[in-house]
Design a protein around this motif. Structure first.
Motif, PDB file in Angstrom:
ATOM      1  N   LEU A  17       0.853  -1.177   0.000  1.00 49.61           N
ATOM      2  CA  LEU A  17       0.000   0.000   0.000  1.00 49.61           C
ATOM      3  C   LEU A  17       0.892   1.231   0.000  1.00 49.61           C
ATOM      4  O   LEU A  17       1.807   1.335   0.803  1.00 49.61           O
ATOM      5  CB  LEU A  17      -0.897  -0.008   1.247  1.00 49.61           C
ATOM      6  N   ASP A  19       0.938   5.403   0.382  1.00 53.91           N
ATOM      7  CA  ASP A  19       0.118   6.535   0.778  1.00 53.91           C
ATOM      8  C   ASP A  19       0.510   7.769  -0.023  1.00 53.91           C
ATOM      9  O   ASP A  19       1.379   7.706  -0.900  1.00 53.91           O
ATOM     10  CB  ASP A  19       0.207   6.778   2.286  1.00 53.91           C
ATOM     11  N   GLN A  20      -0.109   8.899   0.259  1.00 54.84           N
ATOM     12  CA  GLN A  20       0.107  10.104  -0.531  1.00 54.84           C
ATOM     13  C   GLN A  20       1.510  10.677  -0.374  1.00 54.84           C
ATOM     14  O   GLN A  20       1.968  11.433  -1.218  1.00 54.84           O
ATOM     15  CB  GLN A  20      -0.913  11.166  -0.153  1.00 54.84           C
ATOM     16  N   ASP A  21       2.218  10.303   0.703  1.00 56.57           N
ATOM     17  CA  ASP A  21       3.579  10.778   0.912  1.00 56.57           C
ATOM     18  C   ASP A  21       4.623   9.867   0.285  1.00 56.57           C
ATOM     19  O   ASP A  21       5.814  10.126   0.382  1.00 56.57           O
ATOM     20  CB  ASP A  21       3.872  10.906   2.409  1.00 56.57           C
ATOM     21  N   ASP A  23       5.086   6.707   1.223  1.00 53.77           N
ATOM     22  CA  ASP A  23       5.470   5.671   2.177  1.00 53.77           C
ATOM     23  C   ASP A  23       4.798   4.364   1.788  1.00 53.77           C
ATOM     24  O   ASP A  23       3.624   4.345   1.418  1.00 53.77           O
ATOM     25  CB  ASP A  23       5.061   6.056   3.601  1.00 53.77           C
ATOM     26  N   SER A  24       5.547   3.262   1.867  1.00 49.57           N
ATOM     27  CA  SER A  24       4.983   1.965   1.493  1.00 49.57           C
ATOM     28  C   SER A  24       4.761   1.121   2.733  1.00 49.57           C
ATOM     29  O   SER A  24       5.558   1.152   3.671  1.00 49.57           O
ATOM     30  CB  SER A  24       5.903   1.235   0.517  1.00 49.57           C
TER      31      SER A  24
END
Length: 134
Positions: A17, A19-21, A23-24
């Motif tokens: 997954l 995220d918008q930053d 980061d996995s």
């Protein structure tokens, strides 16, 4: 999509997954458990925290303060609030929570019923003040 066009199914053993930053987060582990998977960022973060706590403890001892103050200051210096030297914050926090649980377990082993009963009045006063404040 590219893998499906060539007749290969995507590897759902490692769903990631983002995220918008950027980061996995790994949502599941690989089906191949025959080799050790290491997280070098977590190892690095734990090393940085251990070194900072050691340095803080040595400085606190040199300043004739309790070592625990140096450990806390060392962790705060490299933490996300100041130098931001920790990358895997969630994993390091989980290891820290495990450490607190171990510390409380060891403190519980040191307590005896005789010590608790000898300090009943102070324990009840502390309990009552916590109930009134909260």
């Amino acid at each position: 999509p590219d893998q499906e066009e060539h007749g290969h199914e995507p590897d759902m053993g490692r769903a990631v997954l983002l995220d918008q930053d950027g980061d996995s987060f790994i949502l599941s582990r690989s089906k191949d458990l025959s080799h050790l998977q290491e997280d070098l960022r977590l190892v690095h973060d734990l090393f940085v925290l251990t070194f900072a706590a050691m340095a803080g403890g040595l400085l606190a001892t040199w300043a004739r303060a309790p070592c625990i103050i140096g450990y806390i200051v060392g962790g705060a210096v490299v933490g996300p609030g100041t130098m931001n030297g920790i990358q895997e914050l969630v994993q390091v926090e989980s290891v820290g929570q495990l450490g607190v649980c171990m510390l409380l377990f060891c403190l519980g082993l040191e307590l005896s019923w005789a010590k608790i009963l000898a300090n009943t009045r102070a324990a009840l006063a502390g309990l009552l003040s916590m109930v009134l404040v909260c």
